[in-house]
Design a protein around this motif. Structure first.
Motif, PDB file in Angstrom:
ATOM      1  N   SER A 143       0.866  -1.338  -0.033  1.00 22.97           N
ATOM      2  CA  SER A 143      -0.026   0.193   0.070  1.00 22.97           C
ATOM      3  C   SER A 143       0.693   1.293  -0.059  1.00 22.97           C
ATOM      4  O   SER A 143       0.459   2.344  -0.687  1.00 22.97           O
ATOM      5  N   PHE A 144       2.007   1.315   0.844  1.00 20.92           N
ATOM      6  CA  PHE A 144       2.940   2.417   0.819  1.00 20.92           C
ATOM      7  C   PHE A 144       3.449   2.565  -0.463  1.00 20.92           C
ATOM      8  O   PHE A 144       3.408   3.585  -1.180  1.00 20.92           O
ATOM      9  N   GLY A 145       3.862   1.565  -1.220  1.00 21.49           N
ATOM     10  CA  GLY A 145       4.513   1.811  -2.542  1.00 21.49           C
ATOM     11  C   GLY A 145       3.657   2.092  -3.471  1.00 21.49           C
ATOM     12  O   GLY A 145       3.902   3.107  -4.368  1.00 21.49           O
ATOM     13  N   ALA A 146       2.186   1.750  -3.646  1.00 24.16           N
ATOM     14  CA  ALA A 146       1.318   2.303  -4.308  1.00 24.16           C
ATOM     15  C   ALA A 146       0.937   3.607  -4.128  1.00 24.16           C
ATOM     16  O   ALA A 146       0.731   4.614  -5.111  1.00 24.16           O
ATOM     17  N   ARG A 147       1.026   4.288  -2.710  1.00 23.62           N
ATOM     18  CA  ARG A 147       0.895   5.685  -2.613  1.00 23.62           C
ATOM     19  C   ARG A 147       1.897   6.277  -3.317  1.00 23.62           C
ATOM     20  O   ARG A 147       1.459   7.667  -3.877  1.00 23.62           O
ATOM     21  N   ILE A 148       3.079   5.978  -3.123  1.00 22.21           N
ATOM     22  CA  ILE A 148       4.402   6.784  -3.635  1.00 22.21           C
ATOM     23  C   ILE A 148       4.149   6.653  -5.213  1.00 22.21           C
ATOM     24  O   ILE A 148       4.468   7.916  -5.698  1.00 22.21           O
ATOM     25  N   VAL A 149       3.766   5.627  -5.991  1.00 19.92           N
ATOM     26  CA  VAL A 149       3.801   5.599  -7.260  1.00 19.92           C
ATOM     27  C   VAL A 149       2.676   6.720  -7.548  1.00 19.92           C
ATOM     28  O   VAL A 149       2.586   7.394  -8.643  1.00 19.92           O
ATOM     29  N   GLY A 150       1.475   6.909  -6.859  1.00 19.41           N
ATOM     30  CA  GLY A 150       0.461   7.548  -7.059  1.00 19.41           C
ATOM     31  C   GLY A 150       0.861   9.060  -7.074  1.00 19.41           C
ATOM     32  O   GLY A 150       0.464   9.797  -7.772  1.00 19.41           O
ATOM     33  N   ILE A 151       1.585   9.146  -6.038  1.00 18.65           N
ATOM     34  CA  ILE A 151       1.994  10.756  -5.871  1.00 18.65           C
ATOM     35  C   ILE A 151       3.009  11.072  -6.989  1.00 18.65           C
ATOM     36  O   ILE A 151       2.865  12.400  -7.513  1.00 18.65           O
ATOM     37  N   LEU A 152       3.770  10.199  -7.387  1.00 21.76           N
ATOM     38  CA  LEU A 152       4.579  10.737  -8.481  1.00 21.76           C
ATOM     39  C   LEU A 152       3.596  10.767  -9.803  1.00 21.76           C
ATOM     40  O   LEU A 152       4.266  11.861 -10.635  1.00 21.76           O
ATOM     41  N   LEU A 153       2.920  10.029  -9.916  1.00 19.72           N
ATOM     42  CA  LEU A 153       1.920   9.941 -11.245  1.00 19.72           C
ATOM     43  C   LEU A 153       1.105  11.286 -11.255  1.00 19.72           C
ATOM     44  O   LEU A 153       1.085  12.133 -12.164  1.00 19.72           O
ATOM     45  N   LEU A 154       0.703  11.808 -10.111  1.00 21.51           N
ATOM     46  CA  LEU A 154       0.006  12.956  -9.750  1.00 21.51           C
ATOM     47  C   LEU A 154       0.990  14.127 -10.183  1.00 21.51           C
ATOM     48  O   LEU A 154       0.465  15.314 -10.856  1.00 21.51           O
TER      49      LEU A 154
END
Length: 216
Positions: free
Chosen positions: A107-118
């Motif tokens: 979940s933490f890795g997915a949040r990091i990827v989401g922040i980078l995409l945003l």
């Protein structure tokens, strides 16, 4: 009621840096017990063959023995958990609205990827905005200029969005946070050590565990 699990003293006998696992043996024993990197303390030190360790042994989902809660001599002992092991393991997962669970690490890795995409999307939108402002501000050529062959001003080139990852010297699967990041390093960065069988799919034991190299 929590039962006390026996703790053994021993050493690390084998270790595979690329795949992030190895085998430990207890003192006065010869049986090799599987140990994954996630069972070691998160103190920034990589496992070293021959180093003394203490560990507990539990069966995995297939009934095979594995070392858990590995500690190095002199390291601080974690606070005991009064909950049963089933509840303690369940607490490491977050329940999603549809009833399924997902590990906190994923979940933490997915949040990091989401922040980078945003962030990349925001940068691209800002570039679009600057381009439209520049086009509106450009002077419109007169009719006489058009007859004389004056060139129409061109819109400035949009800046490319920043990449999600960058090569920073990491080489091993244990240093990656997602399958997507491992694939980027394998394809773009030198001296990576994440594809032991050379099939183009990195970290098949830790991150890219699907049939076609997709992360779970």
């Amino acid at each position: 009621m929590k039962t006390n699990t026996a703790r053994f003293n021993g050493k690390l006998k084998k270790w595979n840096v690329e795949r992030g696992f190895g085998f430990v043996v207890a003192e006065h024993g010869e049986q090799e017990v599987f140990a994954h990197v996630s069972a070691f303390p998160r103190d920034g030190h990589q496992p070293v063959v021959g180093e003394p360790l203490s560990f507990e042994i539990e069966p995995d989902k297939d009934g095979r023995k594995r070392a858990v809660r590995v500690r190095r001599p002199g390291s601080a002992q974690p606070a005991p958990d009064a909950r049963p092991r089933g509840q303690a393991r369940a607490s490491t997962s977050t329940r999603r609205p549809n009833g399924h669970t997902r590990s906190s690490g994923s979940s933490f890795g997915a949040r990091i990827v989401g922040i980078l995409l945003l962030a990349a999307l925001g940068w691209w939108a800002y570039g679009q905005y600057r381009t439209s402002v520049a086009v509106r501000a450009a002077p419109v050529p007169s009719a006489s200029q058009g007859l004389l062959g004056a060139e129409t001003p061109q819109a400035p080139t949009r800046p490319a969005p920043e990449p999600l990852f960058r090569c920073d010297g990491r080489q091993h699967c244990s240093q990656m946070s997602s399958c997507q990041e491992a694939k980027f390093f394998l394809q773009n960065c030198p001296d990576t050590k994440m594809d032991g069988d050379g099939d183009g799919i990195p970290c098949e034991q830790q991150l890219c565990t699907g049939a076609f190299g997709y992360s779970r």
